[in-house]
Motif scaffolding. Structure first.
Motif, short mmCIF file in Angstrom:
data_model
loop_
_atom_site.label_atom_id
_atom_site.label_comp_id
_atom_site.label_asym_id
_atom_site.label_seq_id
_atom_site.Cartn_x
_atom_site.Cartn_y
_atom_site.Cartn_z
N VAL A 36 -8.87 3.93 -0.29
CA VAL A 36 -7.61 3.99 0.44
C VAL A 36 -6.84 5.18 -0.09
N THR A 37 -6.44 6.10 0.80
CA THR A 37 -5.70 7.26 0.35
C THR A 37 -4.51 7.51 1.27
N SER A 38 -3.51 8.17 0.70
CA SER A 38 -2.31 8.50 1.46
C SER A 38 -2.26 10.01 1.65
N ASN A 39 -2.06 10.45 2.89
CA ASN A 39 -1.86 11.88 3.13
C ASN A 39 -0.35 12.15 3.08
N THR A 40 0.16 12.28 1.88
CA THR A 40 1.58 12.56 1.70
C THR A 40 1.73 13.98 1.18
N SER A 41 2.85 14.60 1.52
CA SER A 41 3.08 15.97 1.06
C SER A 41 3.99 16.00 -0.16
N GLY A 42 4.38 14.80 -0.68
CA GLY A 42 5.25 14.88 -1.84
C GLY A 42 5.73 13.57 -2.43
N ILE A 43 5.59 12.45 -1.73
CA ILE A 43 6.05 11.17 -2.29
C ILE A 43 5.16 10.82 -3.49
N PRO A 44 5.75 10.48 -4.63
CA PRO A 44 4.93 10.15 -5.80
C PRO A 44 3.91 9.07 -5.53
N ILE A 45 2.68 9.34 -5.88
CA ILE A 45 1.58 8.41 -5.64
C ILE A 45 1.78 7.13 -6.45
N ARG A 46 2.37 7.25 -7.65
CA ARG A 46 2.51 6.09 -8.54
C ARG A 46 3.39 4.99 -7.94
N PHE A 47 4.29 5.39 -7.01
CA PHE A 47 5.16 4.38 -6.39
C PHE A 47 4.47 3.62 -5.26
N MET A 48 3.48 4.26 -4.64
CA MET A 48 2.92 3.70 -3.41
C MET A 48 2.09 2.44 -3.63
N SER A 49 1.39 2.40 -4.75
CA SER A 49 0.45 1.29 -4.95
C SER A 49 1.04 0.16 -5.77
N GLU A 50 2.34 0.23 -6.05
CA GLU A 50 3.00 -0.85 -6.80
C GLU A 50 2.84 -2.18 -6.05
N GLY A 51 2.45 -3.21 -6.79
CA GLY A 51 2.31 -4.53 -6.18
C GLY A 51 0.97 -4.79 -5.55
N ARG A 52 0.11 -3.80 -5.48
CA ARG A 52 -1.20 -3.97 -4.89
C ARG A 52 -2.19 -4.51 -5.94
N SER A 53 -3.31 -5.01 -5.49
CA SER A 53 -4.31 -5.61 -6.38
C SER A 53 -4.96 -4.56 -7.26
N GLU A 54 -5.63 -5.03 -8.30
CA GLU A 54 -6.32 -4.12 -9.22
C GLU A 54 -7.38 -3.30 -8.49
N ASP A 55 -8.14 -3.98 -7.59
CA ASP A 55 -9.19 -3.26 -6.85
C ASP A 55 -8.59 -2.20 -5.94
#
Length: 796
Positions: free
Chosen positions: A132-151
């Protein structure tokens, strides 16, 4: 773990999402493209009595976005038939279908709250282990996956494609806090090998690498314009092809991309990097703020830094913010570089300029050098990634550290100090370690200065490439002013054109013949390839023009015969000859490709026989070859005239493919024989491999063909009637008709009374005769002269 990508799901079908979907379809991957379902009907849908439950209505947004993308120019897709690899749907009904995807790419609006909602939905349906990947031009990646499962977090990261996804090579990979090394390694390799990208792993810092440096460069220019009192025409002149940047330079590029897009990223950086030493440069100058208020965003709003009024282009006066006629920009310093072919060799001259241009370059480069040095190791540990990002994402021929090397490291430091700026301490450490440059070349490989080890380290990933710049001197076998022969290893030679625009003149023809001579005596095979912007724009028409004007027809006949004979040597030598076209491959460059044992074409190859544009027919074997290929397609009970007509129209309409895949439709490339590579950087190595395969399989010199079926008067009559009708309908000029009739005579095999088997040499002789006769025509000479002076075809 071996990972295979068979199906990709793209969530978000806007310009970027549709472009990404098309590029995966380009490489043969099945794509599911999703977007939201509309919450209200259009007037048309209401009038038709449709409801919001109707499938066509629910998929309206995604289907409209994809249709608009497929109609756009330049096209996001190699061939329109590849669009069938894309299935559309909506996130309400079809999110469950992502369960069958191997990679899910989120491309929704740049808002963290919306992205997190999308990821919550994705996690409900994705199978474990799916990327799963995000095509973002600048939003910090570390914020996006908060709360998601380990996998999820293990298989999640940012993958930033640059727009347009097909054409811009930069592929930034930004790991999240839990992204596994296996995922990063896979994406890095997949981007290079399958997507044809320059993969760059970046740190999770604002705007990552490309936009951080690129936006700094543009913003610093905005401020420098005001400081130095420059016009936008002057800046575009100074920051375009003269320094190896795109023709659109600075302000035209902003108009195309959209000022609002640039301002969005710049504002994000202003807020996101408060401790950046150049923080204030990300603040918008007054003239940009005013343009934003006026909604002068560029092409999308009809005006920006430039504005088209009827047929006139106007430019913006940055002092008055009023449009005026474009003013031509001239600088004495630029005149000094006109005899220097390669941009990398011009920088030493440019910074010595005593006029405003010289001052501009000194200030501009000083700012850029200081800034990029201070970004290592903040945004990347490896300096080469900054250069790779700027070249692949912004179309720079040379990255900042490469330019600094070209000027000299110490000279760059002097410029920085003279501008009152500070550079990073590691630059002094580099000098202290004994390295006097950021890059070195050793044994055909590029090495870069590594901050941690304080040594020159081999740049990774080069084993998949042959870099001609790195072997040109050490592996040179022979050269003249227009060509160089290098030994690629394993008994395979490479012939590289070195003429202006890689035109094919006497020196290049001599090089081809010399390369074949050498290969036949001492080597196993030959590649004809280069790594310039374009493979070849065709024959040296300047030479043809001079001979024709001087009426030196015997010499011109000999020159054309030499061209034909050389193409036939490419076809009928005793060693395999592989041609590796890319970019513009026109006229003679196309004819050479058509005579190869095998073509290894870059996907971005724009190839065709364009001689009609200069008033002649293909005279280097192209007309002969199209006749031969048509003949090979004749089948029992076929209407042979229809087959021949297709090939005739390809030449007569000067058709050029918009990708290598389209070239198969034109009959220029041949299915089952020629191949396409997506990553141009891998092309020479792949061509070498193909030459070795043919050589090791026991290559046998082919026998010249004497079995080409020509249709004679039957075909000639049909063609002549057709050109009469086209002229009568004012679709073509009288001179177009004359050229077309000459081509018709050649491709019909002359005015033979019945279908006949003829030899290649027979066709070459009548092709050359037709070419020469057209060179005696005044209107042909006018076309050639217009092309030489204006760079575009004349219709007379």
């Amino acid at each position: 773990m071996k990972r295979i990508i068979k199906k990709v799901a793209v969530v978000g079908s806007g310009i970027m999402g549709s472009g990404i979907a098309c590029h995966f379809a380009n490489i043969g991957v099945e794509v599911l493209l999703l977007d939201i379902a509309p919450n209200e009907l259009t007037e048309t849908e209401t009038r038709k009595g449709l409801s919001l439950e109707n499938k066509a209505v629910r998929n309206r947004i995604v289907n409209e976005h994809l249709a608009n993308a497929l109609k756009s120019r330049p096209s996001p897709i190699y061939h329109q038939k590849f669009a069938s690899r894309i299935t559309t749907g909506n996130t309400a009904d079809n999110m469950k279908d992502i369960a069958s995807a191997d990679w899910i790419i989120e491309v929704v609006v740049e808002r963290l709250d919306i992205k997190k909602l999308v990821f919550e939905q994705i996690e409900k349906f994705r199978k474990p282990g799916t990327l799963v990947t995000s095509n973002t031009s600048g939003i910090p990646i570390r914020f996006m996956s908060e709360g998601r499962s380990e996998d999820f977090q293990k298989h999640f990261c940012g993958t930033h494609f640059f727009n347009p996804a097909r054409y811009l090579k930069l592929f930034e990979i930004i790991p999240g806090p839990q992204t596994s090394s296996e995922v990063l390694s896979f994406l890095n390799n997949y981007g290079e090998q399958f997507l044809g990208k320059t993969s760059v792993v970046a740190k999770d810092t604002p705007a990552f690498i490309g936009n951080r440096i690129g936006i700094f460069g543009i913003q610093s220019l905005f401020h420098l314009v005001s400081e130095m009192g420059l016009t936008i025409e002057e800046v575009d002149k100074l920051t375009g092809p003269v320094i190896g940047r795109p023709k659109s330079a600075t302000f035209r590029t902003v108009d195309v991309v959209g000022l609002d897009t640039l301002v969005h990223v710049a504002n994000g950086l202003y807020q996101g990097v408060p401790d950046d030493e150049a923080h204030e440069l990300f603040k918008l100058p007054d003239f940009i703020s005013k343009m934003m208020e006026n909604k002068w965003f560029g092409s999308k709003t009809g005006q920006g830094f430039y504005k088209k009024v009827d047929k006139d282009i106007l430019s913006l006066d940055l002092n008055t913010l009023e449009y005026r006629a474009v003013k031509k920009a001239n600088f004495a310093t630029l005149e000094l570089t006109k005899t220097i072919d390669k941009p990398i060799d011009r920088f030493k001259v440019l910074i010595k300029g005593t006029d405003k241009a010289g001052e501009f370059y000194r200030k501009n480069f000083a700012g850029m050098f200081a800034y990029v040095s201070n970004r290592v190791p903040e945004i990347t540990d490896d300096l080469y990634k900054i250069d790779d990002a700027m070249k692949a994402g912004f179309g720079w021929e040379n990255g900042p550290f490469e330019i600094w090397d070209a000027i000299g490291v110490q000279k760059g430091i002097e410029l920085i100090k003279a501008s009152g700026l500070n550079y990073a301490k590691w630059v002094d450490d580099m000098a202290a370690s004994g390295s006097n440059s950021f890059y070195t070349v050793k044994d055909g490989a590029t090495y870069y200065y590594d901050l941690q080890s304080k040594t020159q380290v081999k740049k990774p990933g080069q084993d998949a490439f042959i870099i001609l710049d790195n072997i040109r001197d050490s592996k040179k076998v022979w050269s003249n002013s227009g060509a160089i022969i290098e030994h690629l290893g394993d008994g395979i030679l490479n012939l590289e054109f070195r003429s202006k625009m890689n035109t094919i003149g006497g020196d290049v023809l001599q090089g081809i013949n010399k390369a074949i001579d050498l290969a036949e005596k001492e080597y196993n095979g030959l590649v004809i390839g280069n790594q310039a912007a374009n493979f070849s724009v065709g024959a040296n028409i300047g030479m043809i023009f001079m001979m024709a004007v001087e009426q030196e027809y015997d010499e011109l006949n000999m020159a054309i015969k030499m061209f034909q004979d050389t193409m036939m040597r490419v076809r009928y030598s005793s060693i395999p000859v592989i041609v590796a076209p890319h970019g513009m491959t026109l006229g003679g460059g196309c004819e050479m490709s058509m005579h190869a044992d095998k073509v290894v074409a870059a996907a971005e190859t724009y190839i065709g026989l364009v001689e009609f544009g200069v008033g002649v027919i293909p005279g280097g074997g192209g007309s002969k070859e199209m006749t031969l290929r048509a003949s090979d397609l004749f089948r029992k009970n076929d209407v042979e005239l229809n087959v021949l007509q297709e090939y005739f129209l390809t030449v007569a309409m000067a058709k050029v493919s918009t990708s290598a895949h389209e070239a198969f439709d034109l009959g220029v490339l041949q299915k089952g024989k020629d191949i396409v590579v997506v990553n141009k950087d891998r092309q020479i190595l792949e061509a070498k491999k193909q030459a070795l395969i043919l050589a090791e399989a026991g290559y046998t010199q082919p026998i010249q063909r004497k079995d080409i079926k020509v249709l004679g008067k039957q075909a000639l009559g049909m063609f002549l009637v057709g050109t009469d009708q086209m002229t009568a309908g004012h679709f073509i000029s009288d001179h177009d008709k004359k050229i077309a009739n000459k081509l018709a005579y050649v491709m019909a095999g002359g005015d033979l009374s019945e279908p006949t088997l003829v030899s290649e040499q027979y066709l070459l002789d009548i092709e050359r005769e037709a070419f020469l006769s057209l060179c005696t025509e005044r209107k042909t000479l006018e076309r050639i002269q217009f092309m030489l002076t204006k760079g575009k075809p004349l219709r007379n």
